[in-house]
Design an enzyme around this catalytic site. Structure first.
Site, mmCIF file in Angstrom:
data_model
loop_
_atom_site.group_PDB
_atom_site.id
_atom_site.type_symbol
_atom_site.label_atom_id
_atom_site.label_comp_id
_atom_site.label_asym_id
_atom_site.label_seq_id
_atom_site.Cartn_x
_atom_site.Cartn_y
_atom_site.Cartn_z
ATOM 1 C CB SER A 203 7.172 14.970 59.379
ATOM 2 O OG SER A 203 6.905 15.078 60.768
ATOM 3 C CG ASP B 33 11.356 20.913 64.900
ATOM 4 O OD1 ASP B 33 10.984 20.044 65.722
ATOM 5 O OD2 ASP B 33 11.351 20.722 63.667
ATOM 6 C CG HIS C 1 10.623 17.287 62.713
ATOM 7 N ND1 HIS C 1 9.789 18.329 63.081
ATOM 8 C CD2 HIS C 1 9.857 16.421 62.001
ATOM 9 C CE1 HIS C 1 8.562 18.100 62.618
ATOM 10 N NE2 HIS C 1 8.583 16.948 61.961
#
Length: 443
Positions: free
Chosen positions: A181, A422, A425
């Site tokens: 990702s 998060d 990312h």
């Protein structure tokens, strides 16, 4: 004298028995020592490393190994056998700096400079291909400072991004990102950087799939992303349904994925994060009974890197195909690492780390050394994009709570945003745009 002579036969018999005992003892000890040496030799023989040739197509007359998917299971498990991947020469090592030999300075060493004139290179709302996982402003992030930082190498300048020049480099070519990702985030960044000069009726994006393709008709070019988080074949190769408790992989084969990437002209690989989530189960291609071995993440990653490196070493002609490898993307899960005594993580952060050389636990040095060892043997076949140190400074560049989440959080979690932030990312526009500037620099 007579009495003495009568005892003599008894003494001779005792002496004979004693000598016999000594000889038997010596013989037994020599036999035991010999057996110990034989056992030791046998142990050493058993411990001899077995090298497996990776990426071997299965003979059609033999039963091919079953393709792994999210429903695959191990029939049983056993300890890791110690097998290694054989590629090129498994005993040869050579040193290499992680800087192109043609570079006059290290573009990976520098500092972040606030620049709200030249940056961001595009607007989040202007990119129709933006991911909800990375669109931080759309999902409520009030500060936009993370968009305005420019990477400035020491003693030299990074090549300035030019969208038209990049398209000319890609004319008639396939640029493919392969990995997890984080690499998908870099791919989305590249698409957003490129799409603005292509008329809407001359560009298209295929539906989300293991291989997703952005096409620009005018340049006869594609910018693609292949989901392959472990590089080798695994049960996590579905781009949507891959959150599995047990990772199962074929440590000796990239053939499933290489059949899709082998015709690309420019390849950008990454892998790292998924190896930090506990042990991995190995199912070798030659194993027909579904028996898995279990290995720690670093060891399993080294096997996968070996299978990938074998493909690069045997299939890549640097004059016809460019291969890049992106080093690990750091995480910022522990605020105490950059602010001693503090609790929390990247939540609430609004500025980069100023401590040059900062290194957090989100970047694993043994993994870096293993990757460097593998890549050094590939020499000119691979260009390394060493994004780790420069990304380490950007603690404020993550989505934190400002992204779309697919899971539901408890009231307790919602009261403590750090628990679901998060910090892995990256917001876009942001840090991955600089990774692509580095890619553009080396192209």
């Amino acid at each position: 004298m007579q009495r003495w002579s009568r005892r003599k036969p008894h003494l001779q018999l005792l002496a004979f028995l004693f000598i016999g005992f000594i000889m038997l003892t010596i013989f037994y000890n020599e036999s035991s020592i010999q057996q110990i040496h034989e056992d030791s030799d046998q142990d050493n023989h058993n411990q001899k490393i077995v090298y497996i040739k990776p990426n071997v197509p299965r003979n059609s007359r033999l039963r091919a190994p079953e393709i792994l998917d999210r429903f695959s299971i191990c029939n049983s498990s056993r300890e890791y056998s110690g097998k290694k991947i054989m590629w090129v020469d498994p005993t040869r090592e050579s040193g290499r700096r992680w800087v192109s030999d043609t570079e006059k300075c290290d573009v990976f060493s520098g500092k972040w400079v606030f620049d709200n004139i030249s940056y961001p290179l595009y607007k989040e709302s202007d990119c129709p291909y933006m991911s909800d996982q990375l669109a931080c402003h759309k999902h409520g992030r009030p500060d936009l400072g993370y968009q305005y930082w420019r990477w400035q190498p020491h003693n030299c300048n990074l090549k300035r991004w030019n969208v038209t020049e990049m398209w000319e480099k890609l004319r008639g070519k396939r640029l493919m990102f392969v990995g997890d990702s984080l690499n998908r985030g870099q791919w989305i960044s590249m698409v957003c950087l490129l799409q603005s000069v292509i008329p809407s009726n001359k560009r298209s994006m295929s539906p989300n799939a293991p291989l997703t393709i952005f096409t620009a008709e005018e340049y006869n070019a594609t910018v693609e992303f292949l989901w392959a988080p472990l590089l080798v074949e695994s049960n996590s190769d579905d781009p949507v349904n891959h959150r599995l408790a047990d990772r199962i992989m074929r440590p000796d084969s990239v053939l499933k994925h290489s059949s899709k990437w082998e015709h690309a002209d420019i390849l950008v690989f990454n892998t790292y994060l998924w190896w930090r989530q506990g042990p991995v189960k190995l199912l070798w291609s030659t194993e027909e009974n579904g028996i898995c071995e279990e290995l720690d993440g670093l060891g399993a990653m080294e096997l996968a890197m070996g299978a990938w490196a074998d493909w690069v070493a045997t299939k890549v002609n640097p004059l016809k195909k460019r291969v890049f490898f992106v080093t690990m993307s750091p995480t910022h899960l522990w605020k105490r690492e950059w602010e001693s005594g503090s609790e929390g993580n990247c939540y609430g952060e609004k500025s980069p780390i100023n401590d040059e050389g900062y290194w957090g636990s989100g970047s694993d040095l043994p993994t870096m050394r293993m990757v460097e060892k593998v890549l050094s043997r590939l020499r000119s076949k691979v260009t390394v994009l060493n994004i780790t140190q420069l990304s380490e400074y950007r603690k404020e560049g993550h989505p934190s709570i400002y992204r779309k989440f697919w899971e539901t959080f408890s009231p307790e979690q919602l009261l403590n945003p750090a628990t679901y932030s998060d910090c892995i990312h990256w917001c876009l526009p942001g840090v991955p745009d600089v990774w692509n500037e580095l890619l553009f620099h080396f192209l």
